[in-house]
Design a protein around this motif. Structure first.
Motif, mmCIF file in Angstrom:
data_model
loop_
_atom_site.group_PDB
_atom_site.id
_atom_site.type_symbol
_atom_site.label_atom_id
_atom_site.label_comp_id
_atom_site.label_asym_id
_atom_site.label_seq_id
_atom_site.Cartn_x
_atom_site.Cartn_y
_atom_site.Cartn_z
ATOM 1 N N ILE A 5 -2.559 -18.650 -0.737
ATOM 2 C CA ILE A 5 -1.183 -19.102 -0.898
ATOM 3 C C ILE A 5 -0.387 -18.073 -1.693
ATOM 4 N N SER A 6 0.930 -18.214 -1.659
ATOM 5 C CA SER A 6 1.806 -17.441 -2.538
ATOM 6 C C SER A 6 2.606 -18.441 -3.363
ATOM 7 N N ALA A 7 3.326 -17.939 -4.335
ATOM 8 C CA ALA A 7 4.124 -18.828 -5.178
ATOM 9 C C ALA A 7 5.254 -19.482 -4.392
ATOM 10 N N HIS A 8 5.639 -18.919 -3.253
ATOM 11 C CA HIS A 8 6.677 -19.543 -2.439
ATOM 12 C C HIS A 8 6.169 -20.797 -1.722
ATOM 13 N N ASP A 9 4.862 -21.030 -1.783
ATOM 14 C CA ASP A 9 4.321 -22.284 -1.260
ATOM 15 C C ASP A 9 4.487 -23.422 -2.263
ATOM 16 N N TYR A 10 4.857 -23.104 -3.489
ATOM 17 C CA TYR A 10 5.118 -24.141 -4.481
ATOM 18 C C TYR A 10 6.332 -24.967 -4.057
ATOM 19 N N THR A 11 6.347 -26.217 -4.471
ATOM 20 C CA THR A 11 7.492 -27.104 -4.232
ATOM 21 C C THR A 11 7.866 -27.765 -5.552
ATOM 22 N N LEU A 12 9.049 -28.355 -5.578
ATOM 23 C CA LEU A 12 9.484 -29.062 -6.783
ATOM 24 C C LEU A 12 8.526 -30.196 -7.110
ATOM 25 N N ASP A 13 8.083 -30.936 -6.094
ATOM 26 C CA ASP A 13 7.146 -32.038 -6.338
ATOM 27 C C ASP A 13 5.840 -31.537 -6.926
ATOM 28 N N PHE A 14 5.366 -30.403 -6.423
ATOM 29 C CA PHE A 14 4.125 -29.825 -6.950
ATOM 30 C C PHE A 14 4.283 -29.479 -8.428
ATOM 31 N N ILE A 15 5.401 -28.855 -8.759
ATOM 32 C CA ILE A 15 5.641 -28.467 -10.155
ATOM 33 C C ILE A 15 5.782 -29.703 -11.038
ATOM 34 N N LYS A 16 6.489 -30.717 -10.536
ATOM 35 C CA LYS A 16 6.649 -31.956 -11.314
ATOM 36 C C LYS A 16 5.291 -32.586 -11.629
ATOM 37 N N ASN A 17 4.431 -32.645 -10.626
ATOM 38 C CA ASN A 17 3.106 -33.232 -10.833
ATOM 39 C C ASN A 17 2.291 -32.409 -11.836
ATOM 40 N N MET A 18 2.416 -31.093 -11.747
ATOM 41 C CA MET A 18 1.704 -30.220 -12.675
ATOM 42 C C MET A 18 2.208 -30.430 -14.098
ATOM 43 N N TYR A 19 3.531 -30.580 -14.257
ATOM 44 C CA TYR A 19 4.108 -30.781 -15.587
ATOM 45 C C TYR A 19 3.700 -32.125 -16.169
ATOM 46 N N ILE A 20 3.592 -33.140 -15.339
ATOM 47 C CA ILE A 20 3.166 -34.457 -15.820
ATOM 48 C C ILE A 20 1.792 -34.360 -16.469
ATOM 49 N N GLN A 21 0.943 -33.502 -15.893
ATOM 50 C CA GLN A 21 -0.420 -33.366 -16.408
ATOM 51 C C GLN A 21 -0.495 -32.423 -17.604
ATOM 52 N N THR A 22 0.313 -31.356 -17.595
ATOM 53 C CA THR A 22 0.170 -30.332 -18.634
ATOM 54 C C THR A 22 1.304 -30.317 -19.652
ATOM 55 N N ASN A 23 2.513 -30.666 -19.225
ATOM 56 C CA ASN A 23 3.681 -30.628 -20.119
ATOM 57 C C ASN A 23 4.519 -31.897 -19.941
ATOM 58 N N PRO A 24 3.975 -33.042 -20.268
ATOM 59 C CA PRO A 24 4.672 -34.306 -19.965
ATOM 60 C C PRO A 24 6.026 -34.461 -20.653
ATOM 61 N N GLN A 25 6.245 -33.741 -21.757
ATOM 62 C CA GLN A 25 7.524 -33.872 -22.466
ATOM 63 C C GLN A 25 8.592 -32.921 -21.930
ATOM 64 N N GLU A 26 8.197 -32.024 -21.039
ATOM 65 C CA GLU A 26 9.148 -31.053 -20.494
ATOM 66 C C GLU A 26 9.911 -31.673 -19.318
ATOM 67 N N LYS A 27 11.223 -31.515 -19.323
ATOM 68 C CA LYS A 27 12.070 -31.974 -18.229
ATOM 69 C C LYS A 27 12.546 -30.767 -17.428
ATOM 70 N N ILE A 28 12.191 -30.736 -16.135
ATOM 71 C CA ILE A 28 12.578 -29.618 -15.284
ATOM 72 C C ILE A 28 14.077 -29.697 -14.994
ATOM 73 N N THR A 29 14.780 -28.606 -15.258
ATOM 74 C CA THR A 29 16.225 -28.571 -14.994
ATOM 75 C C THR A 29 16.571 -27.856 -13.699
ATOM 76 N N SER A 30 15.730 -26.894 -13.275
ATOM 77 C CA SER A 30 15.976 -26.219 -11.991
ATOM 78 C C SER A 30 14.742 -25.424 -11.582
ATOM 79 N N THR A 31 14.605 -25.199 -10.278
ATOM 80 C CA THR A 31 13.548 -24.346 -9.744
ATOM 81 C C THR A 31 14.156 -23.429 -8.694
ATOM 82 N N GLU A 32 13.493 -22.298 -8.459
ATOM 83 C CA GLU A 32 14.038 -21.333 -7.497
ATOM 84 C C GLU A 32 12.931 -20.412 -6.995
ATOM 85 N N LYS A 33 12.949 -20.124 -5.697
ATOM 86 C CA LYS A 33 12.038 -19.131 -5.130
ATOM 87 C C LYS A 33 12.692 -17.756 -5.272
ATOM 88 N N ILE A 34 11.973 -16.845 -5.925
ATOM 89 C CA ILE A 34 12.526 -15.528 -6.221
ATOM 90 C C ILE A 34 11.499 -14.456 -5.856
#
Length: 342
Positions: free
Chosen positions: A252-281
């Motif tokens: 995979i590449s990082a462009h295969d990431y999705t907002l839902d994937f990142i949200k789920n990852m944050y719930i497990q590792t950074n539950p207090q962090e609120k995602i404000t934006s994401t972008e493929k760069i």
């Protein structure tokens, strides 16, 4: 070899004393997609290693393996802006160089200056972004830019070298507005990765990255952290974490990431962090995923960029207090986008 490079620049960079723009109207090449897709705030981070205000909405006119040309037209004020980036990496490799050295630079500018003298052009040797450069003033004749072939337009350009590319920045305008427009344009132009700036070189992972002004290296306390710099005023930290890719990550590449994937990852590792934006760069032309977040309970903001290179996964992180984020955001991004593998 240098002479051929210079002639190429003359042909495609608007770089003669007299230009007949009406002859070039049928040379337009199809626009290259996503050439300027890295944008944050009021700054455009370009894959050709420059950043500039997003008020210059470029239309990419020419692109090839060796040259990209960016044009912005301010039709209301009859001002035309252009940045041409000529990639000389193939010429350098043909003589055993990976980037410009003093001898190559001297030959390039000697040839450039000689041709301008032979053509009796109005030019000057200057310093631009702490680098040697040449400015050139000339008149545009027979122009169809403003549908008035009797109108007099003047032009000014500046050419310099950085790493493996020649940059020519040009403005065409009416005489009374040219200098002001040109000065503003080159003031807004900045290199993302400046070869003369202080940088960190990773011998293990073979990359270079700029050390932002006001930051100092600090010993990392994590086993996977390869790069760490800290600023005390305002308090902020930039790190690069490198770890071996798992079997699941190999295809995979990082462009295969999705907002839902990142949200789920944050719930497990950074539950207090609120995602404000994401972008493929892109980081050094590598697909990457950027995440901005805020921790309201700690009053901190974080920018993270994920990407893969060979057998490793990379995580670049910039952290600061929320009150300092407007000042730190561009420093974080400038640093991240400057990363360059060698």
């Amino acid at each position: 070899m240098i002479k051929n490079v210079f002639l190429l620049i003359l042909l495609v960079v608007i770089q003669s004393c007299k230009i007949e723009t009406s002859k070039n109207t049928h040379n337009k090449i199809q626009e290259k997609k996503e050439i300027e897709n890295i944008v944050s705030g009021k700054t455009l981070y370009n894959i050709d290693n420059f950043k500039i205000s997003t008020k210059y909405k470029f239309v990419n006119e020419i692109n090839s393996d060796t040259l990209n040309s960016y044009l912005y037209q301010d039709l209301n004020n009859k001002i035309f802006y252009r940045i041409n980036v000529n990639n000389l990496i193939h010429n350098l490799k043909s003589i055993g160089l990976e980037k410009f050295n003093l001898s190559y630079r001297k030959s390039f500018f000697d040839e450039y200056e000689g041709n301008l003298k032979n053509d009796k052009c109005d030019f000057k040797i200057v310093t631009f972004k702490n680098k040697k450069a040449i400015t050139n003033n000339f008149i545009v004749t027979n122009n169809n830019l403003i549908n008035n072939h009797l109108a007099l337009l003047k032009a000014k350009s500046i050419t310099t070298l950085n790493i493996t590319k020649a940059y020519t920045i040009s403005v065409i305008a009416e005489p009374e507005t040219l200098e002001t427009a040109f000065d503003a344009f080159i003031r807004d132009f900045e290199f993302i990765y400046d070869e003369d700036a202080e940088k960190y070189i990773s011998p293990k992972y073979k990359y270079e990255i700029l050390i932002p002004d006001g930051y100092v290296p600090e010993k990392a306390n994590g086993s996977h952290i390869d790069f760490k710099v800290v600023s005390r005023d305002p308090l902020s930290i930039v790190t690069i974490d490198v770890s071996e890719r798992t079997k699941e990550e190999l295809n995979i590449s990082a462009h295969d990431y999705t907002l839902d994937f990142i949200k789920n990852m944050y719930i497990q590792t950074n539950p207090q962090e609120k995602i404000t934006s994401t972008e493929k760069i892109y980081i050094d032309n590598i697909e990457a995923f950027l995440v901005k977040s805020i921790n309201e309970s700690r009053s901190t903001n974080v920018i993270e960029i994920y990407f893969y290179k060979d057998n490793y996964g990379y995580l670049m992180t910039g952290t600061c207090k929320t009150i300092d984020y407007p000042e730190c955001e561009n420093k974080f991004l400038n640093t991240f986008y400057s990363l360059n593998f060698f």
